[in-house]
Scaffold this active site. Sequence first.
Site, PDB file in Angstrom:
ATOM      1  N   CYS A   2     -11.240  77.328  55.986  1.00 39.33           N
ATOM      2  CA  CYS A   2     -10.927  78.538  56.583  1.00 39.33           C
ATOM      3  C   CYS A   2     -10.296  78.917  57.360  1.00 39.33           C
ATOM      4  O   CYS A   2      -9.050  78.741  57.755  1.00 39.33           O
ATOM      5  CB  CYS A   2     -12.295  78.015  57.867  1.00 39.33           C
ATOM      6  SG  CYS A   2     -13.659  77.215  56.705  1.00 39.33           S
ATOM      7  N   ARG A  27      -7.148  80.086  52.575  1.00 37.29           N
ATOM      8  CA  ARG A  27      -7.940  79.054  52.899  1.00 37.29           C
ATOM      9  C   ARG A  27      -9.111  78.254  52.723  1.00 37.29           C
ATOM     10  O   ARG A  27      -9.717  77.227  53.131  1.00 37.29           O
ATOM     11  CB  ARG A  27      -7.299  79.100  54.402  1.00 37.29           C
ATOM     12  CG  ARG A  27      -5.931  79.146  54.960  1.00 37.29           C
ATOM     13  CD  ARG A  27      -5.778  79.709  56.829  1.00 37.29           C
ATOM     14  NE  ARG A  27      -5.754  78.251  57.498  1.00 37.29           N
ATOM     15  CZ  ARG A  27      -5.539  77.563  58.020  1.00 37.29           C
ATOM     16  NH1 ARG A  27      -4.333  77.087  57.970  1.00 37.29           N
ATOM     17  NH2 ARG A  27      -6.520  76.012  58.271  1.00 37.29           N
ATOM     18  N   TRP A  74     -14.882  78.586  53.973  1.00 41.73           N
ATOM     19  CA  TRP A  74     -14.593  77.132  52.605  1.00 41.73           C
ATOM     20  C   TRP A  74     -16.377  75.779  53.103  1.00 41.73           C
ATOM     21  O   TRP A  74     -15.957  75.370  54.378  1.00 41.73           O
ATOM     22  CB  TRP A  74     -13.293  76.481  52.833  1.00 41.73           C
ATOM     23  CG  TRP A  74     -13.283  75.511  51.320  1.00 41.73           C
ATOM     24  CD1 TRP A  74     -12.985  75.933  50.263  1.00 41.73           C
ATOM     25  CD2 TRP A  74     -13.339  74.464  51.492  1.00 41.73           C
ATOM     26  NE1 TRP A  74     -12.903  75.031  49.538  1.00 41.73           N
ATOM     27  CE2 TRP A  74     -13.921  73.582  49.893  1.00 41.73           C
ATOM     28  CE3 TRP A  74     -14.441  73.583  52.298  1.00 41.73           C
ATOM     29  CZ2 TRP A  74     -13.350  72.307  49.970  1.00 41.73           C
ATOM     30  CZ3 TRP A  74     -14.526  71.900  51.915  1.00 41.73           C
ATOM     31  CH2 TRP A  74     -14.397  71.793  50.722  1.00 41.73           C
ATOM     32  N   ASN A 100     -13.570  77.042  62.777  1.00 45.99           N
ATOM     33  CA  ASN A 100     -12.885  76.298  61.249  1.00 45.99           C
ATOM     34  C   ASN A 100     -13.089  74.895  62.494  1.00 45.99           C
ATOM     35  O   ASN A 100     -13.349  74.660  63.262  1.00 45.99           O
ATOM     36  CB  ASN A 100     -11.595  76.622  61.623  1.00 45.99           C
ATOM     37  CG  ASN A 100     -11.246  77.456  60.681  1.00 45.99           C
ATOM     38  OD1 ASN A 100     -11.798  78.671  60.574  1.00 45.99           O
ATOM     39  ND2 ASN A 100      -9.791  78.019  61.098  1.00 45.99           N
ATOM     40  N   GLY A 101     -13.558  74.162  61.644  1.00 43.49           N
ATOM     41  CA  GLY A 101     -13.973  72.569  61.614  1.00 43.49           C
ATOM     42  C   GLY A 101     -15.326  72.085  61.482  1.00 43.49           C
ATOM     43  O   GLY A 101     -15.591  72.604  61.297  1.00 43.49           O
ATOM     44  N   GLU A 489       0.991  64.512  39.353  1.00 44.31           N
ATOM     45  CA  GLU A 489       1.625  65.064  39.781  1.00 44.31           C
ATOM     46  C   GLU A 489       1.069  66.462  38.466  1.00 44.31           C
ATOM     47  O   GLU A 489       0.327  67.109  38.755  1.00 44.31           O
ATOM     48  CB  GLU A 489       2.988  65.747  40.503  1.00 44.31           C
ATOM     49  CG  GLU A 489       3.115  66.981  41.161  1.00 44.31           C
ATOM     50  CD  GLU A 489       2.050  67.565  42.040  1.00 44.31           C
ATOM     51  OE1 GLU A 489       1.952  67.089  42.467  1.00 44.31           O
ATOM     52  OE2 GLU A 489       2.015  68.354  43.010  1.00 44.31           O
ATOM     53  N   LYS A 493      -1.643  69.226  39.012  1.00 47.39           N
ATOM     54  CA  LYS A 493      -1.546  71.101  38.899  1.00 47.39           C
ATOM     55  C   LYS A 493      -2.660  71.011  38.134  1.00 47.39           C
ATOM     56  O   LYS A 493      -2.992  72.209  37.724  1.00 47.39           O
ATOM     57  CB  LYS A 493      -0.493  70.737  38.265  1.00 47.39           C
ATOM     58  CG  LYS A 493       0.791  70.881  39.548  1.00 47.39           C
ATOM     59  CD  LYS A 493       1.151  71.954  40.398  1.00 47.39           C
ATOM     60  CE  LYS A 493      -0.397  70.716  41.693  1.00 47.39           C
ATOM     61  NZ  LYS A 493       0.382  70.262  42.764  1.00 47.39           N
ATOM     62  N   GLU A 496      -6.400  70.956  38.783  1.00 43.10           N
ATOM     63  CA  GLU A 496      -6.998  71.736  39.849  1.00 43.10           C
ATOM     64  C   GLU A 496      -6.761  73.964  39.525  1.00 43.10           C
ATOM     65  O   GLU A 496      -7.525  74.528  40.021  1.00 43.10           O
ATOM     66  CB  GLU A 496      -5.283  72.010  41.301  1.00 43.10           C
ATOM     67  CG  GLU A 496      -4.768  71.148  41.993  1.00 43.10           C
ATOM     68  CD  GLU A 496      -3.767  70.832  42.798  1.00 43.10           C
ATOM     69  OE1 GLU A 496      -3.772  70.934  44.481  1.00 43.10           O
ATOM     70  OE2 GLU A 496      -3.599  71.517  42.396  1.00 43.10           O
ATOM     71  N   HIS A 512      -4.412  49.557  27.993  1.00 42.38           N
ATOM     72  CA  HIS A 512      -4.807  49.025  28.936  1.00 42.38           C
ATOM     73  C   HIS A 512      -6.432  49.774  28.391  1.00 42.38           C
ATOM     74  O   HIS A 512      -7.261  49.734  30.332  1.00 42.38           O
ATOM     75  CB  HIS A 512      -4.349  48.470  30.045  1.00 42.38           C
ATOM     76  CG  HIS A 512      -3.560  48.364  29.659  1.00 42.38           C
ATOM     77  ND1 HIS A 512      -3.504  46.660  29.265  1.00 42.38           N
ATOM     78  CD2 HIS A 512      -2.001  47.956  30.329  1.00 42.38           C
ATOM     79  CE1 HIS A 512      -2.400  46.035  29.343  1.00 42.38           C
ATOM     80  NE2 HIS A 512      -1.226  46.454  30.037  1.00 42.38           N
ATOM     81  N   LYS A 612      -5.867  75.510  50.350  1.00 43.23           N
ATOM     82  CA  LYS A 612      -4.548  75.057  50.858  1.00 43.23           C
ATOM     83  C   LYS A 612      -4.331  73.840  52.232  1.00 43.23           C
ATOM     84  O   LYS A 612      -3.753  72.981  51.892  1.00 43.23           O
ATOM     85  CB  LYS A 612      -3.914  76.440  50.824  1.00 43.23           C
ATOM     86  CG  LYS A 612      -2.407  76.584  51.346  1.00 43.23           C
ATOM     87  CD  LYS A 612      -1.929  75.941  49.832  1.00 43.23           C
ATOM     88  CE  LYS A 612      -0.091  75.754  50.456  1.00 43.23           C
ATOM     89  NZ  LYS A 612      -0.105  75.255  48.767  1.00 43.23           N
TER      90      LYS A 612
END
Length: 617
Positions: A2, A27, A74, A100-101, A489, A493, A496, A512, A612
């Site tokens: 946010c 954000r 968000w 925010n929070g 990673e 990517k 995402e 396995h 982010k």
Amino acid sequence: MCGIVGYIGSAEAAPILIDGLRRLEYRGYDSAGLAVLDGGALDIRKCTGRIANLAALCEADMPLGQTGISHTRWATHGGVTAANAHPHLDANGRLALVHNGVIENYQQLRSTLIEAGHAFLSETDTEVLAHLVGDHYDRIGGTPSRERLLAALRRALGQVSGTYGIALLHQDLPELMVGARRGSPLVLGVGKNEHFLASDVSAIVTHTQDAVYLNDYDIVAVERGHFEITALTGKGVLHEISRVEFTAGDVSKGDYPHYMLKEIHEQPDAVRDALRGRLSHEEASAKLGGLNMTPGDLRDIRRLILAGCGTALHAALAGEYAIEALAHLPVEVEFASELRYRNVPMDPGTLLFVISQSGETADTLAALREGRRKGLRTLGICNNVASTIARESDGGVYMHAGPEIGVAATKTFTSQTVILVLLGLLLGRMRHLSTTEGIRLLEALEALPDLIRTTLQVGDRMREVAQKYLGCRGMMFLGRQFNYPIALEGALKMKEISYLHAEGHPSAELKHGFIALIDKDLPSVVIAPDDAVFEKNLGNIEEIKARKGPVIAVGTEGSGLALERVADDVILIPKTLDVLTPILSVIPLQFLAYHTAVALGCDVDKPRNLAKSVTVE
Ligand code: G6P
């Protein structure tokens, strides 16, 4: 997570707020809103969707006034609706608040307020906070004044548990904007006869580079030409005005279509800046003064715990391999979200290193605090100067990578990995690593920015590869040793930004389980440089091919010929020391995800459901 932007000055607030929100959109971006004080009246606009929707809503009939607050959301509590978007009002509609929070006890507070006759228009925890402040303001009564509003805010904040970064306005006090923080970042921008509040300096850096980073429990009363910071207790708080390191140019896309592509290309500079001033040829070692540790302290380290989330965790894993190889020290990598609730044995010889681009990730911060509580020395690797993690740790290393706006981290991953190699070098040179090996690593590190520049040339080739496999139902990423974290990673990517199912595994784990998934529609990316485990990787490629699985191999110059014989597509990167290979091998994978996402029409810089900086648990 946010974004908040507030303004008080002599310019029209709404365009400044909208511009600031656009810069903070990374954000959170499911809904947005603003409140502008026009003399004695609050003008509120909110809508779902991106900031562009809010801008369109305001365009025809721009809210007028020189004081305003705004928010990009968000969602945490309550769905994505215009009613749940911020700002929220108190019961009288005279106080507007953005937040925010998470207010953890909001249900209980809401019930009490409902019993007292309050009616709520949204499902959010934020509206409860707005009502609570308004309720105290009304109960205190008397003439409208700054002191009355601040007293009401203090009483309300004293009742809430959880985290907040807030900005608020009251119709009775058109010359005042108030901010407060606990657990969610808030920064005051200091201009000439104007002030700003923002959850991130990148929102306001076009207007001012002078900033005061608020601390937890700070409350700031902001007027056009004056501000005052007090603690929750009411006591005055000393503050420092810091100069923001970067400029407006650093937060623009330049000629690139996306921030992510720009940031991939910024990696030679990011790595150079991470190395700057930190290489000592004289001692064949690294210099990390920010650790605030004496050589004796460094020699006393018996064990390291590295913690982070998302990409930062993958950098930690790459660091684990590097530090073990260079310093022969036991290293554990922990998800910050797990570490905070585990009872990991932490003896005095243990050093906790948390890694976070933003320096604000809630779980990483909580892991740091848990370590401190248990008496550990805690260090941080952060990009955002003066972020909460940077301030609360005993020391650390700044990345100096410049602002990273694309939600999918790229340049900060390479920067974090390089810093962890430097840490391995420093600790290694105090233990078993010889001068010759130290010098060899220093020289390879110095060559790295140019090698990254060469590696960036694979971009066009990766666009072709992305096109070729566009119809696939998912993608596997495999790597061994130093490149196992890169497999993770690469998969992250891809997930995402392209929403393609992707998994990263150590190459040998193939047999396995996930070999059962392999068929002609499931390509595997295998990172197979010319290193000690090359033959093993080659064997895994054969196993995939035997089951008709397409293979995209990332090799180094020395492994090219052998790979050409077995893989469908071979991408070659320059050769460097094994310990540094991950810094190059990640680049084709970043491009692969990027070009896949672009070709699929995905919003690369603002992928769905992600943010982010995750400042809630
Ligand atoms: C979010 C971002 C990731 C990032 C992670 C950790 O999930 O989408 O890109 O890696 O947070 O962020 P940090 O700021 O702590 O590095």
